[in-house]
Every structure is written in C-alpha cells, then in structure tokens.
Enzyme design. Structure first.
Site: not given
Ligand code: GLN
Length: 543
Positions: A375, A498, A500
């Site tokens: 990001c 993102h 993750e």
C-alpha cells in the site's frame, strides 16, 4: 484480563470443532465506545484488520479468519458504539413506542439480536462469541448480562468458557486465587462457567486442577491447562490433548461429522524449516533497530503472512525492525540494512518517516535486494522511481502537501466514494494481472481479489512516463494501478492492496511466498550454497 489469549483460545476451540466437521464462525465483542477500529492507533491497539466488506476491525478477527479459514464481515465485530448508535437511531424513529429506553432490555436486546443474526450467516453451525475485557469492567456489563439472558433463552445451546490466569510463585507453586475471584465475580452476575481454561506458564498440576474444580463448581475434566505454547498454531493440539473438544462436544450433544487433518499437517511443517532469512521492516512505528520485537501487534498480519510463507518455503523469516526516521535523519542504509535479505515497507499514513522509507526502497532497487511494498510502500516505490529514474525531482504524494509532480493523488474515483460517506477505498476489489509479469507468475491467475485500505492512488497522468523507464503496472482495476513491479530485478513488487489480510496457514499469500523465496535465494547465494531443490522451481520462475 486483556492480553491473556482469549482470542487465540476461542479461535483454537473453533478450529478443533471445525476439525470434527462443523461449520464455525466467530464474533468478537469489543466493549469500547468506538464504532470500529478504523480510527484507532495501531501503536496502542495493534493493527486495524480489514475485512472483505471493508469493515475495519480488531486484530482478533484476523486470528479468527486465519484459524477458521473463513471470511468475516463488519457485523462480526460488535462494539458498544455500534449497539448504542442503533438503539439511539431506533429511539429517534419512534420505534420504542414511547417507552423509556434502558440498558435492560433495549441495549441487551440489541446485543442479542446482533449475535443471533451474525452467528447464522453462511450456514454456520457453531459460533464463538468472544467477550473482550475483564469481568467487572463497567463497559462489559451489558454484554455479560446479554450473555446471561442468551444462555437462558437458548438453553442447551450455549457453552461458557472462562479464560483465567494461574500465576506461579517464585518456588513454582500455581496459584488459583485469581481464578476463584473472577469466577466469584461472574457468579455475582449470574454466570456460571461450563469450562475454565487456565493460562499458566507450565502445565497445570493435577492438584491445581482439583482445587479450581472444587472452588468453582466445574468438573475437573473441564479445567483445561493452557500453558505457554512455543507457537500460536500449536495451541489447538494442546487443547485437544487436554480433552477440550471431547468435553465440549459431549456437553453440547454434538457428534463428530468428519475428521479434518489439514491443520495437523500444517503444524507438522512448522518444525521442518531449515535456516533463516532476515527481513527488514521499515516503518515509523518501530522504536529502533535494537529492540528485539517491539511491534508484535502493529504489524500482526504481516508477521503471520511471513510465517505462513516461510513454513511453505521451509525457511524461518526473522524480522529486523528498522526505524524509517533513523534512515531519514541520515542513517546509512548500507549499515542499517546491511543484514537484510529482503526489505519490506508496510502500509502507513502521513509524512513522518517517509523520506527514510524512500531511501530504503532506493537501496533495495539499486542493490537488487528483494523488496515488498504494501500500500503506502507501493506508493513510495513509485515516487522513488519517478524521482531517481525518471528525473522528476520533488515527485511526491498529495498526502504530504503540494508537489510539482503529484505522482500519488486522490482521484475522482475516490471522490465518488467520499460522497457515499466513506473517505477510503476499503475491502475487496479485483485486479487484472498482465500476462508475462511477475504478478501473473506468483498468483498463477489472470484476476485476483485482495483487500484495500487507502485514499490515494497512482496518478494516471504519469503512468506512461513511468512505464517508459521500465517500471510495470502489472495489476490494474480500470484506471487504478494495483501493482507495480520492476522486471530484471530479483523481486521488486508492490501492491496498492494489503495481501497480508488474506494469507492463511497452509495457504500463504502468493506475493509473500514469492518474496520469501527470493530472500531465500539471495541468502543461499550469499552463503555460497545452492537453494534446496524443493523451492528451486519457484525461485527460477520468479527470477
Ligand atoms: N496513506 C496512504 C493512502 O491513504 C496509504 C494507506 C495504507 O498504507 N494503508 O492512500
């Protein structure tokens, strides 16, 4: 008390029931007044986890998604703020028909309504409800009262697990007083635990279990030792061997439907990693590279994603926290990033420390060190490239003020979202991947859906100039640039989203796996070794 591991305990119990074939979901209750975690500082509260529907929630929801392999919604995080705003809206609409609106029954009814509604989504059969806070907190009182009512109303279908702490004295004696006292507090509120999970340093002794059983009116088989575990993902098997699942299932008259083994095979792999790689995380929330592990919660999902990828690649990623402000103040990347096999620049907001992050990115690009930008990290990678490769001096993001080259800016697209009441692009959005790029290789797909949380975008005005100099926007969503990469570099990859948030044990996020594999290859090269055969294929395809 907080920090005891209620979330992991609940998630583990959920996983164990899932292993028996049940569809499990989870609700987290946070008794604070905030509507959601969107405006909470990750420094104080840990990371803000983002759900597919754009809900900005407590990090425990991330643990639930990872343990239960589900995708939750914003309604799975209940806060006092959400409850009261609904109740007050209803009151203003006159829905309470002139009655005095009170905590009991109106607030408690709203709590139960939300629990019932969210527990049924997606055909789930079992719902874990974690009540945050400590028994006795003023803020959690209405929630505990709602639980008491729920147990009565849904008789036989509710099971209470109380998580307590048994501290040890200097000579190793396990003390039960804190457990006795919190159970006493619970009983004053009309709640009797069905099971007590006791957090302790060493396994709970038989005599301690008997004592707790005796004082708290819980059968000794329902006093569970949750002693410290070397790995979070090993907690389910620890609880299993304590007989937790058997007890709960018998008490709730549940029969095993299936026997799932995928969790066990993932856990087995944890101990099979060989060697380490060092990843430098350059962020402003770090407190200096000398600290062992200062940022446990602020970057929780990134840590877990690195771990998932490491287990898959049979290598253990070790994190080195690098303070971007130290780099910004003149710290040399050659010294501060010397030991890094890879450099990760995570998400962030505001200008503090950004020049340090840009320095780290330049170092990764020029020295061909694997780089993962998430990001904000991707936005800064584009800025670095514009400045140092395209010659756009002073290129920057409008997030930090005016600039001659607004490489990163708020686009009309975002303004539309703003009118709908939100200022950010949140949650799931698709990205189309260009064939023949690193992105296409690591994902092995033409299209992906990932989670977002940002306001600013790559300014389309500069895309041609950037691509002419060799950076490739390999993932796009219409006019929006989702991924930037540099061909010819061992691994230079950044995304506006993102990744993750969607990494799972046993199913690592592809960019994290690619990053870890690239770090492993670099380390092997450094050590003068050959990368083990198992992972060579991926390394080659990335290179
Ligand atoms: N501050 C940037 C933006 O709002 C990046 C946000 C982030 O990293 N999550 O676009």
């Amino acid at each position: 008390m907080s920090g005891l591991g209620k979330g992991v305990t609940a998630a583990s119990i959920g996983r164990l029931l899932m292993n028996r074939g049940y569809k499990v979901t989870a609700i987290k209750i946070d008794p604070y007044i905030n509507i959601d975690a969107g405006l909470m500082s990750p420094f104080q509260h840990g990371e803000v986890f983002v759900l597919k529907d754009g809900g900005e929630v407590d990090l425990d929801l991330g643990n639930y998604e990872r343990f239960l392999d589900v995708e939750l919604t914003r309604d799975h995080n209940i806060t006092t703020g959400k409850i009261y705003s609904t109740v007050i809206e209803k009151e203003r609409r006159g829905e309470y028909l002139g009655k005095t609106v009170q905590i009991i029954p109106h607030v408690t009814e709203e709590i139960k309504r939300r629990i019932r509604q969210s527990s049924r989504t997606g055909g789930c059969e079992i719902c874990l409800v974690e009540v945050g806070g400590t028994v006795g907190d003023i803020e959690s009182m209405p929630f505990l009262e709602a639980m008491r009512q729920l147990k009565y109303e849904e008789s036989g279908n509710i099971f209470f697990v109380h998580v307590t702490l048994a501290p040890s004295t200097m000579d190793g004696e396990q003390k039960t007083k804190p457990t006795q006292h919190s159970v006493k507090e619970m009983r004053e509120l009309g709640l009797q635990p069905d099971m007590i999970v006791v957090r302790c340093e060493k396994p709970l002794l038989g005599e301690t279990k008997h004592k707790i059983s005796h004082f708290c009116d819980v059968p000794v088989e329902a006093v569970i030792s949750a002693h410290n575990s070397e790995d979070l993902y090993k907690v389910p098997s620890q609880l299993e061997s304590e007989g937790t699942t058997k007890y709960i299932m018998e008490a709730m008259r549940l029969f095993p439907l299936d026997e799932r083994k995928d969790w066990d095979s993932f856990v087995k792999k944890i101990d099979q990693t060989q060697g380490t790689v060092t990843v430098a995380i350059v962020g402003k929330y770090t407190v200096g590279s000398q600290c062992a592990d200062p940022m446990e919660d602020a970057y929780l999902s990134i840590r877990e994603s690195l771990k998932h990828a490491g287990i898959e690649a049979s290598v253990k990623p070790e994190i080195m926290w690098v303070d971007s402000e130290e780099l910004e103040a003149g710290g040399a990347p050659e010294i501060l990033l010397k030991d890094a096999d890879g450099i990760l620049v995570p998400g962030g907001f505001g200008s503090r420390g950004t020049e340090g992050k840009i320095k780290a990115i330049q170092y990764a690009r020029e020295r061909k060190i694997p780089f993962l930008g998430i990001c904000f990290g991707m936005q800064l990678a584009v800025i670095e490239f514009a400045r140092n490769v395209c010659g756009m001096e002073g290129a920057s993001s409008t997030e930090f003020g005016s600039t001659p080259y607004p490489l990163i800016a708020i686009l009309p697209e975002q303004e539309k979202i703003r009118q709908m009441g939100a200022t950010m692009r949140l949650g799931d959005y698709p990205a189309h991947l260009k064939e023949g790029t690193l992105s296409h290789k690591i994902y092995g797909a033409d299209d992906v859906v990932e989670r977002h949380r940002h306001r600013y975008e790559v300014n389309p005005q500069y895309i041609k100039a950037i691509e002419d100099k060799g950076m490739v926007f390999s993932g796009t969503n219409g006019d929006l640039m989702e991924i930037a990469e540099i061909p010819g570099h061992p691994f230079f990859w950044g995304s506006q989203f993102h990744p993750e948030m969607k990494s799972r044990p046993g199913r690592p996020s592809p960019p994290f796996l690619g990053f870890v594999e690239a770090m492993k290859a670099r380390r092997a090269q450094k050590d003068g070794e050959i990368a083990p055969a198992r992972s060579r294929k991926v390394v080659e395809s990335i290179a």
